[in-house]
Design a protein around this motif. Sequence first.
Motif, PDB file in Angstrom:
ATOM      1  N   GLU A 266       0.813  -1.220   0.000  1.00 29.24           N
ATOM      2  CA  GLU A 266       0.000   0.000   0.000  1.00 29.24           C
ATOM      3  C   GLU A 266       0.846   1.269   0.000  1.00 29.24           C
ATOM      4  N   GLU A 267       1.928   1.254   0.738  1.00 30.29           N
ATOM      5  CA  GLU A 267       2.796   2.433   0.779  1.00 30.29           C
ATOM      6  C   GLU A 267       3.860   2.401  -0.318  1.00 30.29           C
ATOM      7  N   GLY A 268       4.018   1.265  -0.958  1.00 30.09           N
ATOM      8  CA  GLY A 268       4.959   1.142  -2.075  1.00 30.09           C
ATOM      9  C   GLY A 268       6.416   1.307  -1.693  1.00 30.09           C
ATOM     10  N   LYS A 269       6.785   0.864  -0.488  1.00 30.93           N
ATOM     11  CA  LYS A 269       8.165   1.000  -0.037  1.00 30.93           C
ATOM     12  C   LYS A 269       9.065  -0.032  -0.719  1.00 30.93           C
ATOM     13  N   SER A 270      10.246   0.386  -1.070  1.00 29.00           N
ATOM     14  CA  SER A 270      11.179  -0.485  -1.775  1.00 29.00           C
ATOM     15  C   SER A 270      11.693  -1.603  -0.865  1.00 29.00           C
ATOM     16  N   VAL A 271      11.746  -2.812  -1.422  1.00 21.99           N
ATOM     17  CA  VAL A 271      12.335  -3.945  -0.702  1.00 21.99           C
ATOM     18  C   VAL A 271      13.488  -4.526  -1.518  1.00 21.99           C
ATOM     19  N   GLU A 272      14.098  -3.660  -2.317  1.00 21.34           N
ATOM     20  CA  GLU A 272      15.197  -4.103  -3.179  1.00 21.34           C
ATOM     21  C   GLU A 272      16.325  -4.724  -2.379  1.00 21.34           C
ATOM     22  N   LEU A 273      16.552  -4.220  -1.181  1.00 21.67           N
ATOM     23  CA  LEU A 273      17.619  -4.761  -0.339  1.00 21.67           C
ATOM     24  C   LEU A 273      17.250  -6.112   0.269  1.00 21.67           C
ATOM     25  N   TYR A 274      15.975  -6.441   0.229  1.00 21.95           N
ATOM     26  CA  TYR A 274      15.480  -7.668   0.849  1.00 21.95           C
ATOM     27  C   TYR A 274      14.674  -8.467  -0.173  1.00 21.95           C
ATOM     28  N   PRO A 275      15.329  -9.057  -1.166  1.00 18.21           N
ATOM     29  CA  PRO A 275      14.619  -9.731  -2.265  1.00 18.21           C
ATOM     30  C   PRO A 275      13.715 -10.868  -1.823  1.00 18.21           C
ATOM     31  N   PHE A 276      13.962 -11.460  -0.658  1.00 16.41           N
ATOM     32  CA  PHE A 276      13.109 -12.546  -0.188  1.00 16.41           C
ATOM     33  C   PHE A 276      11.680 -12.075   0.048  1.00 16.41           C
ATOM     34  N   LEU A 277      11.497 -10.775   0.313  1.00 17.65           N
ATOM     35  CA  LEU A 277      10.146 -10.240   0.533  1.00 17.65           C
ATOM     36  C   LEU A 277       9.332 -10.216  -0.754  1.00 17.65           C
ATOM     37  N   GLU A 278      10.017 -10.091  -1.875  1.00 18.87           N
ATOM     38  CA  GLU A 278       9.322 -10.040  -3.159  1.00 18.87           C
ATOM     39  C   GLU A 278       8.704 -11.388  -3.514  1.00 18.87           C
ATOM     40  N   LYS A 279       9.171 -12.435  -2.874  1.00 16.60           N
ATOM     41  CA  LYS A 279       8.664 -13.777  -3.169  1.00 16.60           C
ATOM     42  C   LYS A 279       7.451 -14.144  -2.313  1.00 16.60           C
ATOM     43  N   ILE A 280       7.085 -13.276  -1.390  1.00 16.29           N
ATOM     44  CA  ILE A 280       5.961 -13.563  -0.494  1.00 16.29           C
ATOM     45  C   ILE A 280       4.691 -12.920  -1.031  1.00 16.29           C
ATOM     46  N   ASP A 281       3.642 -13.705  -1.145  1.00 17.53           N
ATOM     47  CA  ASP A 281       2.342 -13.207  -1.605  1.00 17.53           C
ATOM     48  C   ASP A 281       1.542 -12.769  -0.376  1.00 17.53           C
ATOM     49  N   PHE A 282       1.719 -11.522   0.022  1.00 21.50           N
ATOM     50  CA  PHE A 282       1.051 -11.025   1.218  1.00 21.50           C
ATOM     51  C   PHE A 282      -0.465 -10.972   1.040  1.00 21.50           C
ATOM     52  N   THR A 283      -0.909 -10.698  -0.173  1.00 18.23           N
ATOM     53  CA  THR A 283      -2.349 -10.673  -0.438  1.00 18.23           C
ATOM     54  C   THR A 283      -2.964 -12.041  -0.190  1.00 18.23           C
ATOM     55  N   LEU A 284      -2.280 -13.094  -0.628  1.00 16.69           N
ATOM     56  CA  LEU A 284      -2.778 -14.452  -0.408  1.00 16.69           C
ATOM     57  C   LEU A 284      -2.749 -14.812   1.068  1.00 16.69           C
ATOM     58  N   LEU A 285      -1.702 -14.427   1.759  1.00 15.45           N
ATOM     59  CA  LEU A 285      -1.633 -14.692   3.195  1.00 15.45           C
ATOM     60  C   LEU A 285      -2.799 -14.038   3.936  1.00 15.45           C
ATOM     61  N   ILE A 286      -3.063 -12.780   3.607  1.00 17.53           N
ATOM     62  CA  ILE A 286      -4.168 -12.068   4.256  1.00 17.53           C
ATOM     63  C   ILE A 286      -5.493 -12.748   3.956  1.00 17.53           C
ATOM     64  N   SER A 287      -5.655 -13.216   2.728  1.00 15.55           N
ATOM     65  CA  SER A 287      -6.918 -13.848   2.341  1.00 15.55           C
ATOM     66  C   SER A 287      -7.190 -15.099   3.164  1.00 15.55           C
ATOM     67  N   LYS A 288      -6.135 -15.803   3.584  1.00 18.42           N
ATOM     68  CA  LYS A 288      -6.320 -17.009   4.388  1.00 18.42           C
ATOM     69  C   LYS A 288      -6.998 -16.670   5.716  1.00 18.42           C
ATOM     70  N   PHE A 289      -6.631 -15.538   6.285  1.00 23.71           N
ATOM     71  CA  PHE A 289      -7.258 -15.097   7.531  1.00 23.71           C
ATOM     72  C   PHE A 289      -8.636 -14.497   7.268  1.00 23.71           C
ATOM     73  N   GLU A 290      -8.738 -13.710   6.213  1.00 15.88           N
ATOM     74  CA  GLU A 290     -10.013 -13.072   5.870  1.00 15.88           C
ATOM     75  C   GLU A 290     -11.109 -14.106   5.647  1.00 15.88           C
ATOM     76  N   LEU A 291     -10.793 -15.181   4.940  1.00 17.78           N
ATOM     77  CA  LEU A 291     -11.783 -16.202   4.619  1.00 17.78           C
ATOM     78  C   LEU A 291     -12.153 -17.058   5.825  1.00 17.78           C
ATOM     79  N   ASN A 292     -11.392 -16.914   6.893  1.00 23.09           N
ATOM     80  CA  ASN A 292     -11.656 -17.698   8.110  1.00 23.09           C
ATOM     81  C   ASN A 292     -11.863 -16.781   9.315  1.00 23.09           C
ATOM     82  N   ARG A 293     -12.501 -15.654   9.073  1.00 22.03           N
ATOM     83  CA  ARG A 293     -12.714 -14.663  10.133  1.00 22.03           C
ATOM     84  C   ARG A 293     -13.430 -15.249  11.349  1.00 22.03           C
TER      85      ARG A 293
END
Length: 225
Positions: free
Chosen positions: A154-181
């Motif tokens: 949402e804030e669009g902060k660069s994670v160029e120094l931490y490439p492992f973060l680019e491999k994480i699907d945060f939207t999918l992770l959030i959806s797992k909790f959202e669908l099981n509220r």
Amino acid sequence: MLKKLSTDENVDHGSNVERFNCCTNRVKPTMLNGVKTEAVLVFARTALERYFTFIKEEKHTPKVGSREDTEYVYNTLYELNKHLQESVVNADYLIDVVQGAKVDTRLRRLAKYEEPLIDYYDAMASYIKNYYTNKPAYIPEFLIISLLSHWILEEGKSVELYPFLEKIDFTLLISKFELNREEFQKDGECVISEIFLASSGIVEILKNAKYKVNKARVSKTRKKK
């Protein structure tokens, strides 16, 4: 909750990095905006380490929806924590540096070097401590997912120094909790919604945090001239 650091000490310079080394391949940003992202990751590492310690010591079994969903969420978080432990320090390191600088002049240089990170982390830790003063904090792992998602996506902060973060699907992770509220209802309130508010508050605090260099101090070298 996370400990709040005391940063009232005026630190000078000195160095004893190895004594407090707590990651194998630290990535240290040079720009203050990058240090804010580092502070978010320090916050994440600290919270995840403490949560996983709780799981181990209390023999707690986390669950989010189906077995497959649960495995996806927590395997992702375990892998994230492993990368964080390799590349960023944790709050215990910052506390040790601040406390060590009070009694060891060689550590004052290190404390001064870490001062922006300490200030930014302190701002986040203070906010979350106050936020949960009169109510319990549930599912800290989702707070970290929400915080990272907000900061990076949402804030669009660069994670160029931490490439492992680019491999994480945060939207999918959030959806797992959202669908099981329904699994996260406490006292008639939705914990998921509560955590979204908490993570948004942390982000706003960090965005508005300013690191002020103490320009009033005059070095001993300049005094002699």
